[in-house]
Design an enzyme around this catalytic site. Structure first.
Site, PDB file in Angstrom:
ATOM      1  CD  GLU A  25      -2.799   1.201   2.420  1.00 24.01           C
ATOM      2  OE1 GLU A  25      -2.739   0.351   3.303  1.00 24.01           O
ATOM      3  OE2 GLU A  25      -3.611   2.159   2.435  1.00 24.01           O
ATOM      4  NE  ARG A  81       3.541  -8.913  10.155  1.00 18.93           N
ATOM      5  CZ  ARG A  81       3.427  -7.728   9.547  1.00 18.93           C
ATOM      6  NH1 ARG A  81       4.295  -6.778   9.758  1.00 18.93           N
ATOM      7  NH2 ARG A  81       2.418  -7.482   8.761  1.00 18.93           N
ATOM      8  CE  LYS A 127       3.596   0.243   5.105  1.00 16.78           C
ATOM      9  NZ  LYS A 127       2.519   0.051   4.151  1.00 16.78           N
TER      10      LYS A 127
END
Ligand code: ATP
Ligand code: MG
Length: 553
Positions: A32, A257, A267
Site C-alpha cells: 500500500e 512476517r 509503519k
C-alpha cells in the site's frame, strides 16, 4: 541460486506444477503506498521475486491503493526505487485503483446474485451487530433489501448521493459463522476524498478483503503470498473469487512476517519516530527502512542473503538483528578497500624523524583481495593516532602506547612513547615518540617484537572527516513483542545514544570519495559515505557495522 534453507511455499509450488494444478507461477508484491518500505517488506519482495525467478514465472509490482486518505505518489516513487535497488525488475506495474470499474461490476454481480446488500447501519452499529468469538452476530435490519433496491442504492452511492459513512455495501454470507470475517464483511465504503491516481472519479472505495482477491485474479496471480495475520481472511478471499466468478483462481498462502530484535517495523511507529523528531527522516541511517539501510551502507546483496538464509515458514519470532550485520560483513569483506581513519585524534610528534620530510609507504588495499592492488600512504614527523590508543597509566594487558612502551604503526614503523605533553588543566594534548627506521613494515625486520599494532594518519595531509556511529534505535531485545505485552509505549525504548558524531581524519587518498563509497577502517568497522550530509569539504562516514560481533550464525 542456492536453496539450503526450507521454504514451504516452494514445496507447494513444486507440487502444484507436478500435479498440473498450475502450469505457471505468477506472484506479486502488493504494497500500500502509504509509507516507505522496511526490511520486513524486503522479505516479502525477495520471497515473491525469487520464487517466480526459480520457476521462470513472473512477479508484478502492484500498488494496493484502495484508501485515498493515506496514499501518496511520493510513496509510489520511493517503493519503486527500493524494489529496483534490492535488485528486482517487476513484470507488470499495476495499481489496484486501475481496477475500480471492474471491482464495481463484480460488486453489482454479487448484488444481482443476492450475495451483497446495502446497509444503513453506522460503523459502530455494524461492530455491535457483529458478535464476538463466543457469540454469533445479529442480522442487520437492512439485510433483506430487494436486489432492485440494492442495485439502485449502490449506484447512488457511486454517484455521490450519500455522505461518508451513511451507507456501506456488505457481503451476505453468514452472521453466525465461527469466522468473524465471514459475518457479512463490508465490501465498499463511502469516502469523499481525492485519490492519488483516480482523483475525484470515485467516492466509494472497495475494502482490502474484497479488492485483494479480485486484483490477484485479474492479474492471473497463481500464488498470492501474504503474512500470517491474513490467515483468517482466507475463507473470505476464496468466497470473493468464487462468488465474483473470477476466471482465474489464485491461492492465498501465508508465511511468518519478519520481526527483528531492537527494531520496530510497523509503519505507524516508524511514522511516529519521524514525525516526533527521534530520527532525521524516513531514510535516517538508524531506520529499518530500505532507504535507511541503503543510506547507512547496507547492500542489496547482504539483505538478499540474509532473507534467503531465514527461509520461509509459518513462524514469526524475532530474528537477531545482528544476523543482518553478519551478512553485510560477509558481503563487503572482499569488495571494499581497507583504510585507516582516526575517529578521536591525538597528535603524535616523532621527534627523531627529519623535519619537513615526507615518505610514501606502500600498503595493500585489501590483503584478502590482492587483485585490488596497493595504495600509497604518506608518513612524516607528525601523525594522528586514536586517543584510546594511549594511556598514561595503563592497566596490565594494555599493549598500546604508554610512556616507555613501543608499538607498531600499521604499514609503517615501531614507535616508542618518550614524553607526554599536557595543557594547563592536565589534559594530554600531544605525545612525543621516537621511531626506529630499522623496523619499517615490509622489510622483514625480525629484531624484536611488539604486542600492539595501532592505526594512524599522517597529520599534514590528513583529510578531515565526520564519523557517525550508531547503536540500535530501540533498546529492547524483544522489540515490538515485549512492548505489546507490558503495554508500554515503544517510545520508552528509544535509545538516547543511538547516534554519536565524531570528527577525525582519514588517509589523503580518500579526498575524493563519493556517496555510498564503502571502506573497512582498520580496527573500527565498515563505513559508507553518507549521500546527504557529505560536502565537497568533508565526507560523512556512516558506520554500517563494527568488525566483530559475538553473534554466531
Ligand atoms: P505495516 O504493518 O508495517 O504497515 P503493511 O503490511 O501494512 O505493513 P503493506 O504495504 O500492506 O504494509 O505490505 C506489503 C506486503 O509486505 C504485504 O504482502 C505484507 O504482508 C508484506 N509485509 C509487511 N510487513 C512485513 C514483514 N514484517 N515481514 C514480511 N512481510 C511483510
Ligand atoms: Mg497492509
Amino acid at each position: 541460486m542456492e536453496h539450503n534453507t526450507s521454504n514451504f511455499i516452494r514445496d507447494i509450488i513444486i507440487e502444484d506444477l507436478k500435479t498440473g494444478k498450475r502450469d505457471k507461477v505468477i506472484t506479486r508484491f502488493p504494497p500500500e503506498p502509504n509509507g516507505y518500505l522496511h526490511i520486513g517488506h524486503a522479505k516479502s519482495i525477495i520471497i515473491n521475486f525469487d520464487l517466480a525467478d526459480e520457476f521462470n514465472g513472473k512477479t508484478n509490482l502492484r500498488f494496493d491503493d484502495t484508501n485515498p486518505l493515506k496514499e501518496d505518489t511520493e510513496f509510489v516513487e520511493s517503493i519503486k526505487e527500493d524494489v529496483k535497488w534490492l535488485g528486482y525488475e517487476w513484470d507488470g506495474l499495476f495499481f489496484a485503483s486501475d481496477y475500480f470499474e471492474e471491482m464495481y461490476n463484480r460488486a453489482v454481480l454479487l448484488i444481482k446474485k443476492g450475495k451483497a446488500y446495502v446497509d444503513d447501519l453506522t460503523a459502530d452499529e455494524i461492530r455491535e451487530y457483529r458478535g464476538t468469538l463466543t457469540e454469533p452476530g445479529k442480522e442487520s435490519p437492512y439485510r433483506n433489501r430487494s436486489v432492485e433496491e440494492n442495485l439502485d442504492l449502490f449506484e447512488r452511492m457511486r454517484k455521490g448521493e450519500f455522505g461518508n459513512g451513511e451507507k456501506v455495501l456488505r457481503a451476505k454470507i453468514d452472521m453466525s459463522s465461527p469466522n468473524i470475517n465471514l459475518r457479512d464483511p463490508v465490501l465498499y465504503r463511502i469516502s469523499h476524498a481525492t485519490h492519488h491516481n483516480t482523483g475525484d472519479k470515485w467516492c466509494i472505495y472497495p475494502m482490502y478483503s474484497f479488492a485483494h482477491p479480485i486484483e490477484d485474479a485479474i492479474e492471473d496471480v497463481t500464488h498470492s503470498i501474504c503474512t500470517l495475520e491474513f490467515e483468517d481472511q482466507r475463507p473470505l478471499y476464496n468466497w470473493v473469487i468464487e462468488e465474483c466468478e473470477m476466471e482465474s483462481k489464485p491461492q492465498q498462502i501465508e508465511f511468518g512476517r519478519l520481526n527483528l530484535t531492537n527494531t520496530v517495523m510497523s509503519k505507524r511507529k516508524l511514522k511516529q519516530l519521524v514525525a516526533e523528531g527521534y530520527v532525521d527522516g524516513w531514510d535516517d541511517p538508524r531506520m529499518p527502512t530500505i532507504s535507511g539501510l541503503r543510506r547507512r551502507g547496507f547492500t542489496p546483496e547482504a539483505i538478499r542473503a540474509f532473507v534467503r538464509e531465514l527461509g520461509v515458514s509459518k513462524g514469526d519470532g524475532a530474528v537477531d538483528s545482528r544476523m543482518l550485520d553478519h551478512f553485510v560483513r560477509e558481503d563487503l569483506k572482499l569488495k571494499v578497500p581497507r583504510t585507516m581513519g582516526v575517529l578521536r585524534p591525538l597528535k603524535v610528534v616523532i621527534t627523531n624523524y627529519p623535519e619537513g620530510q615526507v615518505e610514501m609507504l606502500e600498503a595493500e588495499i585489501n590483503p584478502e583481495a590482492p587483485e585490488m592492488g596497493t595504495r600509497q600512504i604518506p608518513f612524516s614527523r607528525e601523525i594522528y593516532i586514536e586517543q584510546e590508543d594511549f594511556m598514561e597509566n595503563p592497566p596490565s594487558k594494555y599493549f598500546r602506547l604508554f610512556p616507555g612502551n613501543e608499538v607498531r604503526l600499521k604499514h609503517a614503523y615501531f614507535i616508542k612513547c618518550e614524553d607526554v605533553i599536557k595543557d594547563a588543566d592536565g589534559n594530554v594534548v600531544e605525545i612525543h615518540c621516537t621511531y626506529d627506521p630499522e623496523t619499517k613494515s615490509g622489510t622483514g625486520f625480525t629484531g624484536r617484537k611488539v604486542k600492539g599494532t595501532i592505526h594512524w594518519v599522517e597529520a599534514t595531509q590528513a583529510v578531515p572527516a565526520e564519523f557517525r556511529l550508531y547503536e540500535p534505535l530501540i533498546i529492547d531485545e524483544d522489540g515490538e513483542e515485549k512492548e505489546d505485552e507490558d503495554s508500554k509505549n515503544f517510545l520508552d525504548y528509544v535509545n538516547p545514544n543511538s547516534l554519536q558524531i565524531l570528527n577525525g581524519f582519514v588517509e589523503p587518498n580518500m579526498k575524493d570519495v563519493k556517496p555510498y563509497d564503502k571502506f573497512q577502517f582498520f580496527r573500527h568497522g565498515y563505513f559508507s559515505v553518507d549521500p546527504k550530509l557529505s560536502t565537497g569539504e568533508k565526507a560523512v562516514y556512516n558506520l554500517i557495522v563494527e568488525l566483530k560481533s559475538s553473534f554466531k550464525l
